[in-house]
Design an enzyme around this catalytic site. Structure first.
Site, PDB file in Angstrom:
ATOM      1  N   HIS A 115      57.798  34.878  -3.462  1.00 59.17           N
ATOM      2  CA  HIS A 115      56.363  34.731  -3.242  1.00 59.17           C
ATOM      3  C   HIS A 115      55.683  36.076  -3.440  1.00 59.17           C
ATOM      4  O   HIS A 115      56.164  37.101  -2.953  1.00 59.17           O
ATOM      5  CB  HIS A 115      56.153  34.251  -1.800  1.00 59.17           C
ATOM      6  CG  HIS A 115      54.890  33.490  -1.573  1.00 59.17           C
ATOM      7  ND1 HIS A 115      54.795  32.466  -0.663  1.00 59.17           N
ATOM      8  CD2 HIS A 115      53.658  33.598  -2.116  1.00 59.17           C
ATOM      9  CE1 HIS A 115      53.575  31.975  -0.661  1.00 59.17           C
ATOM     10  NE2 HIS A 115      52.857  32.651  -1.534  1.00 59.17           N
ATOM     11  N   ILE A 159      52.783  32.493  -6.895  1.00 59.46           N
ATOM     12  CA  ILE A 159      51.741  33.518  -6.928  1.00 59.46           C
ATOM     13  C   ILE A 159      50.476  32.865  -6.377  1.00 59.46           C
ATOM     14  O   ILE A 159      49.935  31.943  -6.976  1.00 59.46           O
ATOM     15  CB  ILE A 159      51.566  34.106  -8.342  1.00 59.46           C
ATOM     16  CG1 ILE A 159      50.514  35.217  -8.335  1.00 59.46           C
ATOM     17  CG2 ILE A 159      51.307  33.052  -9.400  1.00 59.46           C
ATOM     18  CD1 ILE A 159      50.515  36.083  -9.592  1.00 59.46           C
ATOM     19  N   GLU A 160      50.063  33.317  -5.199  1.00 58.11           N
ATOM     20  CA  GLU A 160      49.058  32.590  -4.426  1.00 58.11           C
ATOM     21  C   GLU A 160      47.754  33.365  -4.300  1.00 58.11           C
ATOM     22  O   GLU A 160      47.733  34.530  -3.916  1.00 58.11           O
ATOM     23  CB  GLU A 160      49.612  32.272  -3.032  1.00 58.11           C
ATOM     24  CG  GLU A 160      48.673  31.427  -2.186  1.00 58.11           C
ATOM     25  CD  GLU A 160      49.340  30.846  -0.948  1.00 58.11           C
ATOM     26  OE1 GLU A 160      48.629  30.300  -0.103  1.00 58.11           O
ATOM     27  OE2 GLU A 160      50.581  30.950  -0.825  1.00 58.11           O
ATOM     28  N   VAL A 161      46.662  32.669  -4.633  1.00 58.37           N
ATOM     29  CA  VAL A 161      45.280  33.166  -4.497  1.00 58.37           C
ATOM     30  C   VAL A 161      45.144  34.571  -5.093  1.00 58.37           C
ATOM     31  O   VAL A 161      44.763  35.532  -4.432  1.00 58.37           O
ATOM     32  CB  VAL A 161      44.809  33.124  -3.031  1.00 58.37           C
ATOM     33  CG1 VAL A 161      43.290  33.314  -2.973  1.00 58.37           C
ATOM     34  CG2 VAL A 161      45.165  31.811  -2.368  1.00 58.37           C
TER      35      VAL A 161
END
Length: 266
Positions: A115, A159-161
């Site tokens: 992440h 891959i977040e925000v």
């Protein structure tokens, strides 16, 4: 032609060719619906992958079991959990622990999804639930996180925000299979939670989510129907309308007579 369950190699071979849809599911019903809908990847909790019926429900989905940060402490904890879920048919594990832990898992041949960007379990370091990578410095940090995961041996990363332009540029320059959660369409997969897709709760829906149905409204309607049915049942009991003759079994008259006569002789 029957669909086959993809391997890590199959997913990596899809990079740059087509996007894969990924869903977080927590029940067998959701897993079966995702399978029937053609969803390629599932994120599942350990309790669900342990269900013997899971692969009956979702035989061809690539299942990533979430080894949630904080539920395990040492690399040995993660390793034992990873071996267990792999035996239970998980295709990979999610791990947001240290690079050393990811290396340990990779050394044993366990496929790891990690992440970058907004990592909920590490959000205090990036300012809470907010976008990451909107400045040169923070975008560069995301890139460095990706390169570190490559070196540690992860095969994929959520891959977040992160701004779409940043996520796209990173995806084109990494060997990792990049899974977008609010990071745009330039990655290799798109990831949403089933609860958000179904509109199943009355809490906050992330900006990057898309609600396709109104299950919460259906739950409320069903609860009203549940209360109404229970109320009618209660009233029938109080008023003597339940049980009715058609809910009862009977005894022949002569058999009843013999029984009552025996009772009277006591």
């Amino acid at each position: 032609m029957a669909r086959l369950r993809p391997t890590v190699a199959d997913l990596l071979a899809l990079r740059g060719k087509r996007q894969v849809a990924k869903l977080r599911v927590t029940t067998l019903e959701e897993a079966e619906a995702a399978e029937r809908a053609g969803i390629g990847m599932l994120s599942v909790p350990p309790a669900l992958i342990a269900e013997p019926a899971f692969r009956d429900a979702a035989p061809t989905a690539f299942a990533v079991t979430g080894l949630e940060y904080g539920h395990y402490v040492t690399a040995e904890d993660y390793l034992r959990a990873a071996f267990l879920v792999r035996q239970q048919s998980s295709d990979a594990v999610y791990c947001a622990a240290s690079l050393a832990t990811i290396r340990r898992l990779r050394d044993e041949g366990i496929p790891v999804v990690s992440h970058v960007g907004l990592i909920p379990s590490h959000r205090t370091w990036t300012g809470g639930f907010k976008a990451v990578g909107k400045t040169f410095e923070t975008a560069w940090q995301v890139w460095q996180q990706v390169k570190a995961l490559e070196e540690a041996g992860a095969f994929a990363a959520e891959i977040e925000v992160v701004p779409e332009e940043v996520a796209t540029a990173i995806s084109r320059r990494t060997s990792l299979f990049m899974i977008s959660m609010g990071a745009g369409g330039g990655c290799d997969a798109q990831y949403l939670f089933a609860d958000d897709v179904l509109g199943a709760h009355d809490g906050h829906y992330p900006r990057h989510a898309k609600v396709y149905r109104n299950f919460r409204g259906e739950y409320e309607r069903l609860q009203k129907e549940r209360v109404a049915a229970f109320s009618e049942y209660n009233a029938d009991v109080v008023n003597g309308a339940f049980p009715a003759p058609n809910q009862l079994v009977t005894i022949a008259g002569d058999e009843l007579g013999r029984f009552l006569k025996a009772l009277d002789a006591i």
